[in-house]
Design an enzyme around this catalytic site. Sequence first.
Site, PDB file in Angstrom:
ATOM      1  N   ILE A 124      17.267 -58.248 -44.441  1.00 35.18           N
ATOM      2  CA  ILE A 124      16.818 -59.056 -45.584  1.00 35.18           C
ATOM      3  C   ILE A 124      15.886 -58.129 -46.355  1.00 35.18           C
ATOM      4  CG2 ILE A 124      14.999 -60.088 -44.133  1.00 35.18           C
ATOM      5  CD1 ILE A 124      14.992 -62.547 -45.876  1.00 35.18           C
ATOM      6  N   SER A 125      16.077 -58.037 -47.674  1.00 37.39           N
ATOM      7  CA  SER A 125      15.330 -57.047 -48.462  1.00 37.39           C
ATOM      8  C   SER A 125      13.843 -57.394 -48.533  1.00 37.39           C
ATOM      9  CB  SER A 125      15.896 -56.977 -49.883  1.00 37.39           C
ATOM     10  OG  SER A 125      17.261 -56.641 -49.845  1.00 37.39           O
ATOM     11  N   GLN A 126      13.051 -56.365 -48.801  1.00 41.17           N
ATOM     12  CA  GLN A 126      11.605 -56.504 -49.013  1.00 41.17           C
ATOM     13  C   GLN A 126      11.357 -57.503 -50.161  1.00 41.17           C
ATOM     14  OE1 GLN A 126      10.209 -52.848 -50.618  1.00 41.17           O
ATOM     15  NE2 GLN A 126       8.039 -53.292 -50.307  1.00 41.17           N
TER      16      GLN A 126
END
Length: 240
Positions: free
Chosen positions: A93-95
Amino acid sequence: MVRRLQGGALGVALWLAVPSALPFQRPAQQADDAASQSHRSIMVERQIHARGVTDPAVLDAMAAVPRHRFVPDTLRAQAYADRALPIGLDQTISQPFIVAHMTEALGVSDAHDVLEIGTGSGYQAAVLSQLARNVYTIEIVPALARRAAATLKALGYSNVYVREGDGYAGWPEHAPFERIMVTAAPARVPPPLIDQLAAGGRMVIPVGEREQWMTIIEKTPEGVAERRTIPVMFVPFTRR
Ligand SMILES: C[S@@+](CC[C@H](N)C(=O)[O-])C[C@H]1O[C@@H](n2cnc3c(N)ncnc32)[C@H](O)[C@@H]1O
């Protein structure tokens, strides 16, 4: 302002009907929500606004979506940390800042149908759903597509449609899309995605292999225009 969730059907690979109301919450869950709201406010202020994302609708959406519900249970304590997190099956899951940067760069309104390639946990789709008319999202890893669809359904995001498959070919049945976001990095922009972009539409996509750049593509009457924003590091765009 954050748009209210709509009632209706959640289209998933499985096209399930979803109740629009959230289930009754026990006191322990409410306490968890109060704590997570506070974590989200701090995340928005320190990680996102402080780095130059200023669109109020994007900040509202980031403050509204319960990121901790999209990460594995064992990582919930880190859900609001300033970093990408593993979600299993070699994916991430992206930053939070990257999610906000891409969302702001996309310039979404409630007149837009958005195509996302790379559903992953479903978190970015949930953020987009606060701003768009509909979000169509495709995930190549079947177990991730199923899990994201279940999470989005449980949280009542009824304008998000999840499909399992290779996003290279886009989703022609629902094209054209006013906005397209790709959250895995191909070496080159897949031509079918440019074809499925509406006239005047915009795509945000990380492009490159060892060196990647966030790239904004616009379909103008003069042709397809392309510009880069920031260097990034995404998982590779894979093919079936
Ligand atoms: C960085 S993760 C996406 C994060 C996601 N947007 C989220 O909010 O959790 C990239 C995702 O793209 C998926 N992916 C890679 N290539 C793909 C393709 N050709 N079609 C669809 N999904 C793809 C990966 O399986 C992975 O789940």
